[in-house]
Design a protein around this motif. Structure first.
Motif, short mmCIF file in Angstrom:
data_model
loop_
_atom_site.label_atom_id
_atom_site.label_comp_id
_atom_site.label_asym_id
_atom_site.label_seq_id
_atom_site.Cartn_x
_atom_site.Cartn_y
_atom_site.Cartn_z
N ALA A 216 3.15 -9.96 23.46
CA ALA A 216 4.07 -10.21 24.57
C ALA A 216 3.44 -9.80 25.90
CB ALA A 216 5.37 -9.45 24.35
N ILE A 217 2.69 -8.71 25.90
CA ILE A 217 2.00 -8.28 27.12
C ILE A 217 0.95 -9.31 27.54
CG2 ILE A 217 0.47 -6.53 28.12
CD1 ILE A 217 1.80 -4.51 26.18
N ALA A 218 0.22 -9.83 26.55
CA ALA A 218 -0.90 -10.73 26.83
C ALA A 218 -0.47 -12.17 27.08
CB ALA A 218 -1.89 -10.69 25.66
N ALA A 219 0.81 -12.48 26.92
CA ALA A 219 1.27 -13.87 26.95
C ALA A 219 1.16 -14.52 28.32
CB ALA A 219 2.71 -13.96 26.45
N GLU A 220 1.19 -13.73 29.39
CA GLU A 220 1.15 -14.29 30.74
C GLU A 220 0.22 -13.45 31.62
OE1 GLU A 220 5.00 -15.67 32.37
OE2 GLU A 220 5.87 -14.83 30.54
N PRO A 221 -0.33 -14.04 32.67
CA PRO A 221 -1.33 -13.33 33.49
C PRO A 221 -0.74 -12.39 34.53
CG PRO A 221 -1.10 -15.59 34.26
CD PRO A 221 -0.25 -15.48 33.03
N ALA A 222 0.56 -12.47 34.83
CA ALA A 222 1.14 -11.66 35.89
C ALA A 222 1.07 -10.17 35.52
CB ALA A 222 2.59 -12.07 36.12
N PRO A 223 0.94 -9.30 36.52
CA PRO A 223 0.97 -7.85 36.25
C PRO A 223 2.23 -7.48 35.47
CG PRO A 223 0.34 -8.27 38.52
CD PRO A 223 0.76 -9.59 37.96
N THR A 224 2.05 -6.69 34.42
CA THR A 224 3.14 -6.45 33.47
C THR A 224 3.41 -4.96 33.29
OG1 THR A 224 2.56 -8.47 32.27
CG2 THR A 224 3.89 -6.84 31.08
N THR A 225 4.69 -4.60 33.36
CA THR A 225 5.16 -3.26 33.04
C THR A 225 5.89 -3.32 31.71
OG1 THR A 225 5.37 -2.57 35.34
CG2 THR A 225 6.71 -1.38 33.72
N VAL A 226 5.65 -2.35 30.84
CA VAL A 226 6.40 -2.24 29.59
C VAL A 226 7.46 -1.16 29.78
CG1 VAL A 226 6.29 -1.78 27.11
CG2 VAL A 226 4.40 -2.94 28.25
N LEU A 227 8.71 -1.48 29.43
CA LEU A 227 9.81 -0.54 29.58
C LEU A 227 10.34 -0.16 28.20
CD1 LEU A 227 11.71 0.88 31.61
CD2 LEU A 227 13.23 -1.11 31.45
#
Length: 458
Positions: A216-227
């Motif tokens: 799920a983190i790697a699915a898109e290039p936008a900067p990602t925060t995990v909550l």
């Protein structure tokens, strides 16, 4: 029929993706799903000032029913779908809901993070709302019986505004992966409601596994925060080897209990990002944060939050008691909500350090022992998978141990690291420790004793 739901949560271009649960959901589809549920709930008799309980697993159905009921002007009680029928019946009796929305049949897959199912609306012998609250939640019950907590529209909007002013939360153009439950306050307000309001799309992994979270983190290039919560940190650092590089990952923010120092260090080393910390409670929502990891374990009060420490206990300014049907001056009085957490506030910086539950400080032979300190040390030992430390005429440890480790093995190591008066007098080895639906370890002694006495599954 516009109202605060439209203005704050549903506004935006129809083709804007606002969430992904398997497939993307844009705002046009979300609005259509909400309107369909609104019509169904109205047909079932829900009116402004009415009451409805949602007993739904994480899903588009849950989100649409929640927003639809609010759009009608109803009071919504959120029930975790993992509760037993006995617990649900007791909760419904307490809140007096007129309707309950639940799946029409069994929902399979305990590891699934979102579900697709048919739902049904059942009438109950309930009553209209007795208070102006639009949201009713039951506290986690991690340290005793749950409390009924109410939030008003104004209160929820104030919390959403706090999130918009906190440094380090994702902004438009970024995204986040939501692991925290949307039934509980972190995932509900900090995830779902903030994401919709701030136009920050969120992704829910297919399953609660390391591989699916990383995917799920790697699915898109936008900067990602995990909550998520500490249990998710432990899950992500459980494999024997670190993950492949995840350049999208900007931060992980965790709420709930403080992550053990060794686990936090391993996460930062493995994933190469900041582990942000957030402190809050169901009664208030977010209270203080350290999303940059600059002050650990101290936190900066969230914008608009006024804190003080009285007799060693952290208190939060609240105009009204958050409790519904309960007047308890030991928790709220004269505009201050007592958190029952021990804390200190630095007079120069305003930073607050939460030391743990106030009742975690006990006296043994006239000597003070911090059970949180003992628990973190025990849980951090190599042969301990997880542990809870309690007190009942002596220090007790409820632990999951790595096979074939025994309590004596662990005790020998503890003898080198803890003074004798701090060492446990009783050990209970369990197959797994009980947790609340939101993932917190249960610390209620009766529940722990029951779990220790239960037969081990064959």
């Amino acid at each position: 029929m516009g109202n605060w739901v439209d203005d704050v949560l549903l506004t935006g271009a129809g083709d804007e993706t606002c969430m992904r649960m398997g497939s993307p959901v844009d705002r046009a589809r979300l609005r259509a799903e909400v309107l369909a549920r609104q019509e169904r709930l109205a047909d079932a008799g829900l009116r402004p000032g009415g009451t409805v309980a949602l007993r739904l697993p994480p899903s588009l159905s849950y989100i649409a029913n929640l927003l639809a009921a609010w759009r009608i002007g109803a009071q919504v009680t959120l029930l975790d779908h993992r509760l037993t029928q006995y617990e649900v019946d007791a909760a419904l009796e307490r809140v007096g809901a007129q309707l309950v929305v639940q799946p029409a049949g069994p929902v399979a897959g305990p590891l699934r993070c979102y579900h697709v199912f048919d739902e049904m609306v059942l009438p109950l012998a309930g009553r209209p709302a007795q208070t102006p609250h639009v949201l009713i939640q039951l506290s986690s019950g991690s340290t005793g019986p749950s409390k009924v907590i109410g939030r008003t529209v104004e209160d929820l909007l104030a919390e959403i505004d706090r999130y918009t002013r906190i440094d380090g939360v994702p902004r438009a153009g970024e995204r986040f992966v939501l692991l925290a439950s949307m039934v509980h306050v972190l995932g509900l307000v900090g995830g779902l409601m903030y994401g919709l309001h701030a136009h920050v799309p969120f992704t829910v992994p297919e399953r609660m596994t390391v591989d699916d979270i990383r995917a799920a983190i790697a699915a898109e290039p936008a900067p990602t925060t995990v909550l998520g919560v500490p249990a998710h940190i432990e899950l992500l650092t459980a494999p024997p080897a670190p993950p492949p590089r995840l350049p999208q990952l900007a931060r992980m923010t965790t709420g709930g209990e403080l992550v053990r120092a060794d686990v936090a260090a391993r996460f930062a080393d493995w994933y190469g990002v900041t582990l942000g910390n957030m402190y809050g409670m169901t009664e208030v929502g977010v209270i203080a944060t350290d999303l940059a990891g600059a002050h650990r374990p101290a936190l900066l009060p969230a914008p608009g939050i006024d804190l003080r420490v009285g007799y060693g206990q952290l208190q939060v300014a609240r105009v009204q008691s958050p409790y519904v049907g309960l007047s308890d001056p030991t928790r709220w009085s004269k505009g201050w909500l007592k958190t029952r957490d021990a804390a200190t506030i630095d007079p120069d910086t305003g930073l607050v350090t939460v030391r743990g539950r106030l009742d975690s400080l006990v006296s043994i032979g006239g000597l003070k022992v911090d059970l949180t300190e003992v628990e973190h040390l025990v849980a951090g030992l190599p042969d301990v998978v997880e542990a809870v430390v309690a007190f009942d005429r002596g220090i007790e440890v409820y632990a999951v141990l790595r096979d074939p480790t025994t309590p004596d093995d662990v005790d020998r190591v503890l003898a080198e690291r803890l003074a004798r008066y701090k060492r446990p007098s009783r050990w209970y080895v369990l197959d797994r420790l009980p947790r609340t639906p939101s993932g917190k370890l249960v610390r209620d002694r009766a529940a722990l004793r029951n779990a220790a006495a239960a037969p081990v599954p064959s």
